[in-house]
Scaffold this active site. Sequence first.
Site, PDB file in Angstrom:
ATOM      1  N   ASP A 134       0.915  -1.297  -0.081  1.00 40.17           N
ATOM      2  CA  ASP A 134       0.095   0.029   0.030  1.00 40.17           C
ATOM      3  C   ASP A 134       0.902   1.371  -0.052  1.00 40.17           C
ATOM      4  O   ASP A 134       0.740   2.273  -0.801  1.00 40.17           O
ATOM      5  CB  ASP A 134      -0.887   0.050   1.373  1.00 40.17           C
ATOM      6  N   GLU A 162       2.139  -9.212  12.073  1.00 40.55           N
ATOM      7  CA  GLU A 162       1.629  -8.779  10.554  1.00 40.55           C
ATOM      8  C   GLU A 162       2.854  -8.535   9.659  1.00 40.55           C
ATOM      9  O   GLU A 162       3.311  -9.042   8.580  1.00 40.55           O
ATOM     10  CB  GLU A 162       0.827  -7.667  10.048  1.00 40.55           C
TER      11      GLU A 162
HETATM   12  C1  DGY Z   1      -5.732  -1.842   4.460  1.00 39.89           C
HETATM   13  O1  DGY Z   1      -6.893  -1.363   4.550  1.00 39.89           O
HETATM   14  O2  DGY Z   1      -4.834  -1.457   4.819  1.00 39.89           O
HETATM   15  C2  DGY Z   1      -5.647  -2.828   3.432  1.00 39.89           C
HETATM   16  O3  DGY Z   1      -4.404  -3.067   2.926  1.00 39.89           O
HETATM   17  C3  DGY Z   1      -6.224  -2.470   2.120  1.00 39.89           C
HETATM   18  O4  DGY Z   1      -6.423  -3.619   1.322  1.00 39.89           O
END
Ligand code: DGY
Length: 421
Positions: free
Chosen positions: A165, A394
């Site tokens: 992201d 994570e």
């Molecule tokens: C989040 O919401 O952080 C996710 O990575 C989007 O898919």
Amino acid sequence: MSQTEHLITEAKKVLRDNDLGGYTVPTKGLYPFQWNWDAGITALGWLYIDERRAWTEFEMLFEGQWKNGMVPHVVFHQDSDDYFPGPDQWGVKGTPSTTSISQPPLLSTMIRIIYEQSMDKELAKTKLNELLPKLIQYHEWWYRERDPESTGLVSSYHPWESGMDNSPAWDDVLARVPQVQRSYQRRDLNHVDSDQRPLKEQYDRYIYLVDFFRDNEFDYQKIYDNCPFHIKDISLNAVLQRGTKDIIYLNTLVSESYDLEGLEKASSKADAALNALWDQDKRVFLNKDNALNKSIGIRTSGGFMPLYSHSATVEQAKMMADEVKKWLVLGPKGLASTHPLEESFDSKRYWRGPSWLHINWMIADGLKHYGHDDVAEELRLASRSIIDQSGYWEYFDPITGEGCGGSDFSWTAAIALHWLL
Ligand code: DGY
């Protein structure tokens, strides 16, 4: 109980606790739905607990497949107040509700591994026969709608589509996206320290894009022509290429095979197109900014992914093996997602520095393919040391090994079961 036995017990517990009845949430709270590439990796973990359950993970995800073949990045099997933007934000009709973008398509590769390693071959054959046509439609969608000019590289329109992201590789392209004007409330910061998540100015643009797709009625040509965020993501393209090669192989195993001429053509173009993104000085592949038609100079772990797709030349693979070793000197706790000497490196902020176990595994898998077993082993040992130290987070600070983001995380536990333990 030995440390390994303890970790196995804990990993299985993570998957069982995150199981909402046929699909697994990545972690409770932060991500309360089924995510596309998480589901693929998580199914690998289920293989070591309950084979039938591994197959169900895919079946539930494909419940969200669109008529045009797209498999969305999130399937909202049920509502939740824990997440934004939830099902009411995307403007997608249908049951179950979904998002309108996809994610790195690793499902066929995971299905191949599960098929090959499963004990119940009869079940595996039945499931493969059911799933293969859906996988084919999914990959055909990528080439048809995301590479309408047949360049050999598909386009992505949202940082969430890359799965990486807030990677600094996207910063300049994202800066061209307007910030959304409507007010909204993020929910991720209720669960995770804001130092470990994307910034508000990035979220404003993420949400602008969600609205942009809806306002353009998901029309692929309009989006291809006009989307202000338009990249050729090296990692996603490598995952797609590996996945298509695995579909072509799986097609030889099913009762009635399919005509894969389209996929074969696309795949035969992709290795050369990926190769054009090699950077000889940085010794890694680079992403591409589509509007400017130029490479993005930031070195990310995604730049090693052509190892995983078997698209690199032998020389490039050797250079990348040397480079992985160097990255591990700078950040010994798994492969940093951004090179630790990049100015934008941030050891705890999501995709701006932390190491991720599934990426370590995919790159190690590619290194082994090219015969660099020693470097693959180094990456495996680094990954093992992280879970010994911190457990199933994570992502991890690649310098200290500290766990970051969500805890009790499904894909981290799954990779432990499949690779590390
Ligand atoms: C989040 O919401 O952080 C996710 O990575 C989007 O898919």
